[in-house]
Design a protein around this motif. Sequence first.
Motif, PDB file in Angstrom:
ATOM      1  N   LYS A  83       0.891  -1.454   0.113  1.00 14.15           N
ATOM      2  CA  LYS A  83      -0.062   0.041  -0.009  1.00 14.15           C
ATOM      3  C   LYS A  83       0.897   1.303  -0.047  1.00 14.15           C
ATOM      4  CE  LYS A  83      -3.937   1.988   2.635  1.00 14.15           C
ATOM      5  NZ  LYS A  83      -4.830   1.937   3.894  1.00 14.15           N
ATOM      6  N   ALA A  84       1.757   1.324   0.574  1.00 14.87           N
ATOM      7  CA  ALA A  84       2.905   2.403   1.009  1.00 14.87           C
ATOM      8  C   ALA A  84       3.718   2.608  -0.416  1.00 14.87           C
ATOM      9  CB  ALA A  84       4.015   2.164   1.917  1.00 14.87           C
ATOM     10  N   LEU A  85       3.856   1.601  -1.169  1.00 12.65           N
ATOM     11  CA  LEU A  85       4.588   1.798  -2.384  1.00 12.65           C
ATOM     12  C   LEU A  85       3.645   2.530  -3.369  1.00 12.65           C
ATOM     13  CD1 LEU A  85       6.711  -1.503  -2.762  1.00 12.65           C
ATOM     14  CD2 LEU A  85       7.562   0.753  -2.970  1.00 12.65           C
ATOM     15  N   ARG A  86       2.432   1.813  -3.261  1.00 11.14           N
ATOM     16  CA  ARG A  86       1.301   2.432  -4.418  1.00 11.14           C
ATOM     17  C   ARG A  86       1.053   4.055  -4.187  1.00 11.14           C
ATOM     18  NH1 ARG A  86      -1.819  -2.567  -3.493  1.00 11.14           N
ATOM     19  NH2 ARG A  86      -2.856  -1.336  -1.999  1.00 11.14           N
ATOM     20  N   LYS A  87       1.169   4.336  -2.837  1.00  9.78           N
ATOM     21  CA  LYS A  87       1.068   5.631  -2.488  1.00  9.78           C
ATOM     22  C   LYS A  87       2.134   6.498  -3.068  1.00  9.78           C
ATOM     23  CE  LYS A  87      -2.412   5.497   1.280  1.00  9.78           C
ATOM     24  NZ  LYS A  87      -2.723   5.837   2.412  1.00  9.78           N
ATOM     25  N   LEU A  88       3.263   5.932  -2.628  1.00  9.42           N
ATOM     26  CA  LEU A  88       4.382   6.921  -3.272  1.00  9.42           C
ATOM     27  C   LEU A  88       4.619   6.815  -4.537  1.00  9.42           C
ATOM     28  CD1 LEU A  88       7.036   5.249  -0.731  1.00  9.42           C
ATOM     29  CD2 LEU A  88       6.406   7.839  -0.737  1.00  9.42           C
ATOM     30  N   ARG A  89       4.206   5.940  -5.487  1.00 10.82           N
ATOM     31  CA  ARG A  89       4.304   5.814  -6.715  1.00 10.82           C
ATOM     32  C   ARG A  89       3.266   6.967  -7.546  1.00 10.82           C
ATOM     33  NH1 ARG A  89       4.399  -0.546  -7.298  1.00 10.82           N
ATOM     34  NH2 ARG A  89       6.601  -0.828  -7.072  1.00 10.82           N
ATOM     35  N   VAL A  92       0.724  10.433  -3.470  1.00  8.30           N
ATOM     36  CA  VAL A  92      -0.094  10.896  -2.848  1.00  8.30           C
ATOM     37  C   VAL A  92       0.254  11.487  -1.465  1.00  8.30           C
ATOM     38  CG1 VAL A  92      -2.260   9.898  -1.022  1.00  8.30           C
ATOM     39  CG2 VAL A  92      -1.682   9.042  -3.310  1.00  8.30           C
ATOM     40  N   ALA A  93       1.418  11.059  -1.034  1.00  8.31           N
ATOM     41  CA  ALA A  93       1.967  11.672   0.124  1.00  8.31           C
ATOM     42  C   ALA A  93       3.147  12.711  -0.081  1.00  8.31           C
ATOM     43  CB  ALA A  93       2.772  10.610   1.053  1.00  8.31           C
ATOM     44  N   VAL A  94       2.467  14.070  -0.208  1.00 11.88           N
ATOM     45  CA  VAL A  94       3.417  15.349  -0.531  1.00 11.88           C
ATOM     46  C   VAL A  94       3.783  15.934   0.718  1.00 11.88           C
ATOM     47  CG1 VAL A  94       2.567  15.467  -2.889  1.00 11.88           C
ATOM     48  CG2 VAL A  94       1.318  16.709  -1.124  1.00 11.88           C
ATOM     49  N   ASP A  95       3.101  15.971   1.890  1.00 14.30           N
ATOM     50  CA  ASP A  95       3.458  16.406   2.983  1.00 14.30           C
ATOM     51  C   ASP A  95       4.485  15.721   3.827  1.00 14.30           C
ATOM     52  OD1 ASP A  95       1.720  14.452   3.850  1.00 14.30           O
ATOM     53  OD2 ASP A  95       0.935  15.591   5.358  1.00 14.30           O
ATOM     54  N   TRP A  96       5.210  16.217   4.588  1.00 10.53           N
ATOM     55  CA  TRP A  96       6.272  15.652   5.390  1.00 10.53           C
ATOM     56  C   TRP A  96       5.870  14.697   6.179  1.00 10.53           C
ATOM     57  CZ3 TRP A  96       7.374  15.240  10.512  1.00 10.53           C
ATOM     58  CH2 TRP A  96       8.315  14.713  10.944  1.00 10.53           C
ATOM     59  N   PHE A  97       4.961  14.625   7.092  1.00 12.69           N
ATOM     60  CA  PHE A  97       4.172  13.589   7.951  1.00 12.69           C
ATOM     61  C   PHE A  97       3.893  12.686   7.040  1.00 12.69           C
ATOM     62  CE2 PHE A  97       1.326  11.610  10.736  1.00 12.69           C
ATOM     63  CZ  PHE A  97       2.104  11.360  11.829  1.00 12.69           C
ATOM     64  N   GLY A  98       2.919  12.518   6.226  1.00 10.63           N
ATOM     65  CA  GLY A  98       2.597  11.556   5.419  1.00 10.63           C
ATOM     66  C   GLY A  98       3.691  10.699   4.775  1.00 10.63           C
ATOM     67  N   GLY A  99       4.775  11.478   4.408  1.00 11.76           N
ATOM     68  CA  GLY A  99       6.080  10.690   3.595  1.00 11.76           C
ATOM     69  C   GLY A  99       6.605  10.005   4.798  1.00 11.76           C
ATOM     70  N   PHE A 100       6.705  10.659   5.850  1.00 13.82           N
ATOM     71  CA  PHE A 100       7.560  10.077   6.865  1.00 13.82           C
ATOM     72  C   PHE A 100       6.725   8.770   7.360  1.00 13.82           C
ATOM     73  CE2 PHE A 100       7.410   9.074  11.431  1.00 13.82           C
ATOM     74  CZ  PHE A 100       8.910   8.964  11.810  1.00 13.82           C
ATOM     75  N   MET A 101       5.376   8.765   7.278  1.00 10.54           N
ATOM     76  CA  MET A 101       4.586   7.448   7.658  1.00 10.54           C
ATOM     77  C   MET A 101       4.734   6.302   6.685  1.00 10.54           C
ATOM     78  SD  MET A 101       3.805   8.017  10.777  1.00 10.54           S
ATOM     79  CE  MET A 101       2.464   6.550  10.910  1.00 10.54           C
ATOM     80  N   LEU A 102       4.523   6.993   5.276  1.00 13.18           N
ATOM     81  CA  LEU A 102       4.830   5.681   4.351  1.00 13.18           C
ATOM     82  C   LEU A 102       6.397   5.235   4.442  1.00 13.18           C
ATOM     83  CD1 LEU A 102       2.789   7.638   1.616  1.00 13.18           C
ATOM     84  CD2 LEU A 102       2.140   5.667   2.765  1.00 13.18           C
ATOM     85  N   GLN A 103       7.307   6.067   4.582  1.00 12.67           N
ATOM     86  CA  GLN A 103       8.788   5.363   4.726  1.00 12.67           C
ATOM     87  C   GLN A 103       8.763   4.450   5.849  1.00 12.67           C
ATOM     88  OE1 GLN A 103      11.530   5.948   2.556  1.00 12.67           O
ATOM     89  NE2 GLN A 103      10.402   7.196   1.138  1.00 12.67           N
ATOM     90  N   GLN A 104       7.978   4.757   7.010  1.00 13.14           N
ATOM     91  CA  GLN A 104       8.140   3.691   8.100  1.00 13.14           C
ATOM     92  C   GLN A 104       7.517   2.532   7.681  1.00 13.14           C
ATOM     93  OE1 GLN A 104       6.850   5.675  11.543  1.00 13.14           O
ATOM     94  NE2 GLN A 104       7.777   4.027  12.794  1.00 13.14           N
ATOM     95  N   ASP A 105       6.218   2.623   6.808  1.00 14.68           N
ATOM     96  CA  ASP A 105       5.599   1.321   6.485  1.00 14.68           C
ATOM     97  C   ASP A 105       6.345   0.695   5.269  1.00 14.68           C
ATOM     98  OD1 ASP A 105       3.552   1.896   7.930  1.00 14.68           O
ATOM     99  OD2 ASP A 105       1.952   2.667   6.190  1.00 14.68           O
ATOM    100  N   LEU A 106       7.441   1.035   4.750  1.00 13.90           N
ATOM    101  CA  LEU A 106       8.292   0.350   3.935  1.00 13.90           C
ATOM    102  C   LEU A 106       9.337  -0.321   4.624  1.00 13.90           C
ATOM    103  CD1 LEU A 106       8.834   3.003   1.107  1.00 13.90           C
ATOM    104  CD2 LEU A 106       7.391   0.863   1.083  1.00 13.90           C
ATOM    105  N   ARG A 107       9.534  -0.279   6.033  1.00 14.99           N
ATOM    106  CA  ARG A 107      10.491  -0.752   6.815  1.00 14.99           C
ATOM    107  C   ARG A 107      10.235  -2.261   6.625  1.00 14.99           C
ATOM    108  NH1 ARG A 107      10.289   1.961  12.055  1.00 14.99           N
ATOM    109  NH2 ARG A 107       9.809  -0.320  12.488  1.00 14.99           N
TER     110      ARG A 107
END
Length: 189
Positions: A83-89, A92-107
């Motif tokens: 789900k995080a990879l789809r959102k990054l492609r 969707v996550a352009v703000d700092w917090f959303g990007g941080f949470m998606l990066q954390q989901d990729l761990r």
Amino acid sequence: MNTHLYRNIPAGQEDLIARLTERYAGQRIRFHTGFVGSVPVQASGRIGRLFFYFRFRGDTASLTLGSADHRSAASRAKHARRKALRKLRRGVAVDWFGGFMLQQDLRRDTALDRHPSRAVWYAVRNDVTGERYAGDLEPEEAAELFIDMMSTLQPAGPEPRWHKLAKLGRGPWTPPMPDHRVVIRKARQ
């Protein structure tokens, strides 16, 4: 003192956690968190190969030791990574917090359960403070309660087999209805 081994230990609790680690060195205890939170106060970690979870809320304390169900947690983590990879492609996550949470989901270890879902040992204590809606403890009080509960651990019984209990409802025996759920039938005309 070697504090880099601890994960989420507040700065004021490092000495307290180090003392508890020394006390239970024979059981190879490791704290993942200190005694944090308020309503509930919680702590978690490992004792040997088992995970433990300490919780105090509503004047009741519990300590559970057991293994975690990593299969379902790994499945949830795999879904979160996809789900995080789809959102990054899609951007969707352009703000700092959303990007941080998606990066954390990729761990890789995202959402791996660190709590015992299959209890092996447990201890429960009611009326800890005598206050029905208690939920706050100082770290030293929580540590004393943890020590007390470690001394009263007992083996957990077998897990209930819900599929066998469900058969009771389908069989010839049905439980009686309570008085407040009486069925009222209309008179025939």
